[in-house]
Design an enzyme around this catalytic site. Sequence first.
Site, PDB file in Angstrom:
ATOM      1  NE  ARG A 168     -49.721 115.774 -16.908  1.00  0.00           N
ATOM      2  CZ  ARG A 168     -50.571 116.775 -16.734  1.00  0.00           C
ATOM      3  NH1 ARG A 168     -50.695 117.717 -17.564  1.00  0.00           N
ATOM      4  NH2 ARG A 168     -50.844 116.839 -15.725  1.00  0.00           N
ATOM      5  CG  PHE A 181     -56.555 114.017 -16.634  1.00  0.00           C
ATOM      6  CD1 PHE A 181     -57.510 114.851 -16.980  1.00  0.00           C
ATOM      7  CD2 PHE A 181     -55.100 114.445 -16.527  1.00  0.00           C
ATOM      8  CE1 PHE A 181     -57.449 116.289 -17.035  1.00  0.00           C
ATOM      9  CE2 PHE A 181     -55.470 116.170 -16.709  1.00  0.00           C
ATOM     10  CZ  PHE A 181     -56.651 116.925 -16.774  1.00  0.00           C
ATOM     11  CD  GLN A 196     -49.702 118.083 -22.061  1.00  0.00           C
ATOM     12  OE1 GLN A 196     -50.195 118.251 -21.008  1.00  0.00           O
ATOM     13  NE2 GLN A 196     -49.013 119.483 -22.313  1.00  0.00           N
ATOM     14  CG  ASN A 226     -53.110 126.920 -21.632  1.00  0.00           C
ATOM     15  OD1 ASN A 226     -53.590 126.801 -20.575  1.00  0.00           O
ATOM     16  ND2 ASN A 226     -54.056 127.888 -22.383  1.00  0.00           N
ATOM     17  CG  PHE A 282     -54.812 117.919 -23.660  1.00  0.00           C
ATOM     18  CD1 PHE A 282     -56.396 117.483 -23.137  1.00  0.00           C
ATOM     19  CD2 PHE A 282     -54.995 118.752 -23.200  1.00  0.00           C
ATOM     20  CE1 PHE A 282     -57.104 117.927 -22.543  1.00  0.00           C
ATOM     21  CE2 PHE A 282     -55.773 120.435 -23.020  1.00  0.00           C
ATOM     22  CZ  PHE A 282     -57.131 119.253 -22.780  1.00  0.00           C
ATOM     23  CG  LEU A 333     -59.341 120.287 -17.938  1.00  0.00           C
ATOM     24  CD1 LEU A 333     -58.437 119.460 -19.699  1.00  0.00           C
ATOM     25  CD2 LEU A 333     -58.125 120.729 -17.552  1.00  0.00           C
ATOM     26  CG  HIS A 370     -56.389 124.020 -21.136  1.00  0.00           C
ATOM     27  ND1 HIS A 370     -55.252 123.436 -21.886  1.00  0.00           N
ATOM     28  CD2 HIS A 370     -56.937 123.732 -20.522  1.00  0.00           C
ATOM     29  CE1 HIS A 370     -55.213 123.778 -20.278  1.00  0.00           C
ATOM     30  NE2 HIS A 370     -55.972 123.758 -19.888  1.00  0.00           N
TER      31      HIS A 370
END
Length: 459
Positions: free
Chosen positions: A310, A315, A318, A357, A368, A377, A381
């Site tokens: 990903r 951003f 991952q 997660n 990531f 976030l 995370h």
Amino acid sequence: MGRKSDKLYITVTEWINEYGGKRGEIEKSLQPLNFTCCSISLSPFETPVCTNEGAVYDLVNVMLFLKKHKVDPVSGQVIQSSDLIKMNWFKNEEGKYHCPVTYKEFTENSFIVLIKTSGNVFLMEAIEQLNIKRKNWFDLVSGESFTRKDLITIQNPQDLSKRIASEFYCHKNQLLAKKSQPAITQTNSNKKIFQEYEQQEEEKKKQQEANKQEQENDNSISYLSKSSDNNSNSNYAGAYFTSSGFAPKPEIKNTAQSAPKQTNEKGFATIFTNFGQLNFMLHCDLTPKTCENFITLIKRGYYKNTIFHRNITDFMIQGGDPTGTGTGGDSCWTGEFKDEFKPQLLHNSRGILSMANRAPNTNTSQFFILYKEASHLNFKHTVFGKLTSGLDVLAKLEQVPTDSKDKPLQEIKILDAVVYLDPFDEEECAKRKQEEKEKQEELEAEKKDGARKEAWFTN
């Protein structure tokens, strides 16, 4: 003879403090030059270069000096412009010079060294812990190979005699212009200096690459054989060159989830991708559970030959799923483990390493890396690391195009991953602490000897 004393002599301290001794002049003449200054102009450098002896100059100043005098401004020995080494200094967010691995700022008490083959500047403690002791002879930032002879001392706080400006050849023999004259700066008139130096640098790089290629061709078979027989992390650092030549790591026993290991130190690891290497500092002291999981999986070879599934511009990227789908992965304990949130560990900058997660307390193997700040976030995370070098590689990853599901159209692969410093390894930590203790005892002994000598001189 001394005041309030029936002694027939005066001490050095009395002479300096009460009888007009030349204290100020002595201190001024022995003041060491700051490591950020040119040894010729005694002012901060703009384009830093150095010699094999560790003398630091600004490129323009030293080139003009060499054209006129043909000798090293500090030592007085004959040198050529081709002997100069281009220095790569690293700055933090505050604009201060620091070590790119430990993130510690350089000060007048720092032991600073340069790797000749790359020109990168580090703290000696980082080189000792991650290169010398582990026999990992690859630059921690660029990955270039080097030997112990390629380490050049820029500043040794225990020996500042080489940084005393009044002892420099150019100042001692008054070979420079008077201070009233304007300082040398980069202008159109001296652009030729930079052009000549750049041409020399290109020729040196071409020669080094040719020599390196010949050496790799000659030693590839023996190196591959040696790597296969040795499973230590010290030799494993070069795995991205010949990853298939390394035998599997011995299986590590599972650890009880309820009893995370504790440490007060940071960890260091590198992820080798098909775009380049990413070096991380791990917050083992703040997030021990998460870091233990990450380090253990790396040692097991869990991430080897997996992909980043990903990738979202502006951003994050991952990975960590061996299935490559984003739905797989497991922790080193074969199950999920809890989050570890700390107020000082936030998603506040590019290069932050964090756990992926699907809900609270569902961490496994996926992680990531942020491309930019993502405050939404925070406390969702677990942040457990930070990129120390490899921002250029991260920029390349961000530019890889993706499909409608954010999957990279060009494969981004983890060729291998290596742990350089594992603070959870009790045997390794005990050995390192013993070495640090012995070093501290040596320093204390030197201080005591110095104090005794000073007391003898002042009486």
